[in-house]
Design an enzyme around this catalytic site. Structure first.
Site, short mmCIF file in Angstrom:
data_model
loop_
_atom_site.label_atom_id
_atom_site.label_comp_id
_atom_site.label_asym_id
_atom_site.label_seq_id
_atom_site.Cartn_x
_atom_site.Cartn_y
_atom_site.Cartn_z
N ARG A 37 12.08 6.59 8.28
CA ARG A 37 12.55 7.66 9.15
C ARG A 37 13.98 7.35 9.63
O ARG A 37 14.35 6.21 9.83
CB ARG A 37 11.61 7.89 10.33
CG ARG A 37 11.61 6.82 11.43
CD ARG A 37 12.43 7.28 12.65
NE ARG A 37 12.49 6.26 13.69
CZ ARG A 37 13.36 5.28 13.70
NH1 ARG A 37 14.22 5.14 12.72
NH2 ARG A 37 13.39 4.40 14.71
N ARG B 258 9.07 1.34 7.05
CA ARG B 258 7.80 0.68 7.36
C ARG B 258 7.05 0.38 6.06
O ARG B 258 6.88 1.27 5.22
CB ARG B 258 6.98 1.59 8.26
CG ARG B 258 5.68 0.97 8.73
CD ARG B 258 5.02 1.85 9.78
NE ARG B 258 5.77 1.91 11.02
CZ ARG B 258 5.76 2.94 11.86
NH1 ARG B 258 5.04 4.02 11.58
NH2 ARG B 258 6.46 2.90 12.97
N GLU C 179 15.94 -1.34 10.38
CA GLU C 179 14.76 -2.00 10.96
C GLU C 179 13.61 -1.86 9.96
O GLU C 179 13.25 -0.76 9.56
CB GLU C 179 14.38 -1.34 12.29
CG GLU C 179 13.13 -1.98 12.90
CD GLU C 179 12.75 -1.36 14.25
OE1 GLU C 179 13.43 -1.64 15.25
OE2 GLU C 179 11.77 -0.60 14.29
N GLU D 54 0.83 -1.20 0.00
CA GLU D 54 0.00 0.00 0.00
C GLU D 54 0.87 1.25 0.00
O GLU D 54 0.72 2.11 -0.83
CB GLU D 54 -0.90 0.02 1.25
CG GLU D 54 -2.21 -0.68 1.07
CD GLU D 54 -3.09 0.04 0.05
OE1 GLU D 54 -3.10 1.28 0.04
OE2 GLU D 54 -3.76 -0.66 -0.74
#
Ligand code: GTP
Ligand code: MG
Length: 239
Positions: free
Chosen positions: A60, A94, A156, A55
């Protein structure tokens, strides 16, 4: 001034800051590389299956002061080696997808790449946190080719559905508003909302399975594929 505080003149401080900025730049490049990889997967998966499992993507870079604050809080060595070894979430990416079944697909497409090393994996979907938090967390490392050296940099990667993301961003806001001391009634409401989000994910997944957008897998053409007819077709069109 207290005795344990190092004294530093302006010039030394400037040099230290420059070196730290250069160190942080590697993490920014690692974000750029991972983001490019995921964008390529997104576009290619779409071309192959006419379906998009991703999506959106956010990233960051942890602020320099937050990095040093974490080092102090966790009592790590206050030097570059200490940060490199222990602070593995300086670069964060993310990936938000529609359906739960997209998560392992995206995970495998990332982890399977030759230049990526999986350092750690936490599956908070199978084992959700007590507050209801769900996501798949990967810590990977990737080589970053600098002008004078190559560094392997940890990143991450959090992979979650839209529903998981919706819940996590609200929970994060509430957690900060109450500085970690969320009142019990609000806490139990959040847990309820997490259950509703998980139920929605299940429902959407079963609907998705009914429609099945995946189609048949793309065939890789043979290198010997004869392109003459295509060439003649182009010639005909441009004539
Ligand atoms: P840190 O030392 O804070 O990085 O935690 P950790 O090393 O134990 O890692 P963990 O996997 O618990 O969390 C890493 C990141 O996941 C956090 O920085 C958040 O972005 C996210 N996260 C983990 N738990 C929660 C949660 O309960 N709520 C929300 N909103 N985000 C969470
Ligand atoms: Mg963290």
């Amino acid at each position: 001034m207290r005795s344990w505080q190092p004294t530093l003149d302006i010039e030394d401080f400037r040099l230290l800051r420059e070196q730290f900025t250069d160190f942080m730049l590697g993490y920014k490049f690692a974000i750029d590389e991972i983001t490019t990889k995921i964008n390529i997967l997104r576009e290619d998966f779409n071309a192959a299956h006419e379906y998009n499992p991703i999506e959106h993507i956010n990233s960051r870079l942890k602020a320099p002061e937050s990095v040093l604050e974490k080092v102090r809080r966790k009592n790590y060595a206050m030097n570059l080696a200490g940060i490199r070894e222990n602070v593995l979430d300086i670069a964060g990416v993310r990936v938000v997808c529609s359906f739960i079944s997209d998560i392992p697909k995206i995970r495998d497409m990332i982890v399977g790449q030759e230049d990526i090393t999986l350092l750690d994996e936490r599956d908070y979907i199978t084992n959700r946190k007590p507050n209801g938090y769900r996501s798949l967390h990967l810590i990977v490392s990737i080589p970053v080719f600098r002008s004078d050296r190559t560094d392997r940099i940890p990143v991450e990667i959090q992979i979650r559905t839209i529903a998981m993301d919706f819940w996590a961003s609200l929970e994060h806001k509430i957690y900060y508003k109450y500085r970690g001391e969320v009142p019990p009634n609000l806490r139990s409401e959040l847990t309820e909302a997490a259950e509703a989000a998980a139920a929605l994910d299940e429902k959407m997944e079963s609907l998705h399975r009914l429609v099945d957008h995946n189609g048949k897998p793309r065939e890789t053409p043979a290198d010997s594929l004869d392109l003459t007819a295509l060439y003649l077709g182009f010639l005909g069109n441009s004539a």
